[in-house]
Design an enzyme around this catalytic site. Structure first.
Site, PDB file in Angstrom:
ATOM      1  N   ASP A 112      -3.626  -3.935  12.113  1.00 44.01           N
ATOM      2  CA  ASP A 112      -3.587  -4.492  10.757  1.00 44.01           C
ATOM      3  C   ASP A 112      -4.114  -5.927  10.784  1.00 44.01           C
ATOM      4  OD1 ASP A 112      -2.451  -2.101   9.975  1.00 44.01           O
ATOM      5  OD2 ASP A 112      -0.432  -2.911   9.683  1.00 44.01           O
ATOM      6  N   HIS A 150      -2.561   1.317  16.128  1.00 41.90           N
ATOM      7  CA  HIS A 150      -1.787   2.464  15.637  1.00 41.90           C
ATOM      8  C   HIS A 150      -2.652   3.394  14.791  1.00 41.90           C
ATOM      9  CE1 HIS A 150      -1.472  -0.770  12.641  1.00 41.90           C
ATOM     10  NE2 HIS A 150      -1.267   0.142  11.728  1.00 41.90           N
ATOM     11  N   LYS A 160       0.877  -1.178   0.000  1.00 42.70           N
ATOM     12  CA  LYS A 160       0.000   0.000   0.000  1.00 42.70           C
ATOM     13  C   LYS A 160       0.908   1.220   0.000  1.00 42.70           C
ATOM     14  CE  LYS A 160      -3.573   2.103   2.983  1.00 42.70           C
ATOM     15  NZ  LYS A 160      -3.932   2.249   4.414  1.00 42.70           N
ATOM     16  N   HIS A 211      -6.321   1.641  14.354  1.00 49.64           N
ATOM     17  CA  HIS A 211      -6.682   0.286  13.918  1.00 49.64           C
ATOM     18  C   HIS A 211      -5.539  -0.671  14.226  1.00 49.64           C
ATOM     19  CE1 HIS A 211      -4.041   1.767  10.765  1.00 49.64           C
ATOM     20  NE2 HIS A 211      -3.824   0.505  10.414  1.00 49.64           N
TER      21      HIS A 211
HETATM   22  C1  OGA Z   1      -1.808   1.545   7.387  1.00 51.26           C
HETATM   23  C2  OGA Z   1      -0.984   2.271   8.366  1.00 51.26           C
HETATM   24  C3  OGA Z   1       0.817   3.766   8.852  1.00 51.26           C
HETATM   25  C4  OGA Z   1       1.654   4.826   8.232  1.00 51.26           C
HETATM   26  O1  OGA Z   1      -1.851   1.994   6.223  1.00 51.26           O
HETATM   27  O2  OGA Z   1      -2.388   0.498   7.765  1.00 51.26           O
HETATM   28  O3  OGA Z   1      -1.110   1.980   9.523  1.00 51.26           O
HETATM   29  O4  OGA Z   1       2.700   5.136   8.816  1.00 51.26           O
HETATM   30  N1  OGA Z   1      -0.108   3.207   7.950  1.00 51.26           N
HETATM   31  O5  OGA Z   1       1.290   5.379   7.193  1.00 51.26           O
HETATM   32 NI    NI Z   2      -1.885  -0.030   9.734  1.00 51.91          NI
END
Ligand code: OGA
Ligand code: NI
Length: 348
Positions: free
Chosen positions: A236, A290, A215, A234
């Site tokens: 993961d 987080h 992502k 959330h």
């Molecule tokens: C996520 C996430 C954290 C970040 O996309 O699940 O927690 O540092 N990203 O962007």
């Molecule tokens: Ni995340």
């Protein structure tokens, strides 16, 4: 002059990308109301300053294997997150991954980005888009993203990979390849840390079929970083998530009742324990809660890779860890059923 409400109404007629909302909001110095979090979520009000607890930093080059296993296992039990340095992925591979991702978001025309947009209403996670889940009270995160799988080759669908910049594909393939050794080492340590053989956890996780889902998060500058959030709090769903951020601070973790910043360390890998490793370990390892904050003047970006079970793979506590004194704390179920329940906020 338009109000923030009016601005948001105008923009929602098309698919509103946060990147576009950000350019308009910048001129107005305000943000649409759906980006303003409730008071108990606002970063300015809820971040712990002063005592700064630090997420463990682990040096993977340390020749003392037992020590490393203990550090990784302890961090995964206590924090559910740690940073790895000297992890063996060349700095250049990380820099290239970041360069091509940034170019896609900042230099590719919007119409071209929309060509690889997620199909609205489809269950397919891959593609360019904005906001994965419907949040409570219709609140939105200040972030756009792109999802596509990078490993194994049988799972990759190039339809969702940017065609521009032209070196996008090579940089992403190289990073995916380089990650595999680190992934093996993390799973091995997690396995040994539970008193299992080194290979047992990755085997229970699906071995060579583990899916690497990349992502890219793109958090544009936000005029009111005190009121908005990037990604809402959330855990993961993955086994583990391995993330590289850019240099703009923003990731926070929840520990002992407070939110703490995860310090940016150039070229370190940030490893999150996800729900599926918590399940495999029968709760010994904790998936980390987080969220991300946004910045007033700078664009933050991050590249998490979610290591996931294939959707038909069944995940449950590893049988060897169970006994009468340690009964299963989680159901065993197909990953796709876990995802369905989580996204629809149903009990697992
Ligand atoms: C996520 C996430 C954290 C970040 O996309 O699940 O927690 O540092 N990203 O962007
Ligand atoms: Ni995340």
């Amino acid at each position: 002059m338009k109000t923030a409400q009016g601005l948001s109404a105008t923009l929602t007629m098309e698919v509103a990308r946060v990147q576009a909302i950000a350019s308009l909001s910048k001129c107005m110095g305000t943000i649409p109301s759906e980006y303003i979090r409730s008071e108990d979520e606002q970063p300015a009000a809820t971040t712990q300053h002063g005592i700064v607890l630090q997420v463990p930093v682990i040096d993977l080059r340390d020749p003392d294997e037992n020590k490393m296993v203990k550090l990784i296992a302890d961090a995964s039990k206590e924090w559910g997150i740690f940073q790895l340095i000297n992890h063996g992925i060349p700095d250049d591979a990380i820099a290239d991954l970041q360069k091509v991702g940034k170019e896609f978001f900042e230099h590719v025309p919007q119409e071209e980005k929309e060509l690889i947009a997620k199909t609205p209403g489809s269950n397919d996670i891959e593609g360019y888009g904005t906001s994965l889940q419907k949040e409570v009270e219709g609140k939105k995160g200040w972030v756009d993203h792109l999802f596509h799988k990078i490993w194994p080759p049988s799972a990759v669908n190039y339809r969702y990979w940017p065609k521009n910049p032209p070196s996008y594909r090579e940089a992403n393939e190289e990073y995916g390849k380089r990650m595999r050794e680190v992934v093996d080492r993390i799973f091995k340590s997690l396995s040994l840390g539970l008193g299992l053989e080194g290979h047992e956890m990755i085997e229970a996780a699906g071995g060579d079929e583990i899916v690497y889902l990349l992502k890219i998060n793109y958090y544009p500058p936000c005029p009111r970083p005190d009121l908005a959030l990037g990604v809402v709090a959330h855990t993961d769903m993955s086994y583990i998530t391995i993330l590289v951020p850019n240099e703009v601070q923003g990731l926070q973790v929840f520990k002992d009742g407070h939110w703490y910043d995860v310090k940016y360390i150039p070229n370190a890998l940030i490893v999150h324990i996800g729900d599926q490793v918590e399940i495999l370990s029968n709760g010994k390892y904790k998936s980390v809660y987080h969220r991300t904050t946004v910045n007033k003047d700078k664009t933050r970006m991050s590249w998490p890779v979610f290591l996931e079970p294939p959707s038909e793979h069944e995940v449950g506590p590893i049988p060897k860890l169970l006994s009468e004194a340690n009964p299963p704390k989680f159901k065993t179920k197909k990953y796709k059923d876990y995802v369905y329940c989580k996204l629809n906020k149903l009990p697992q």
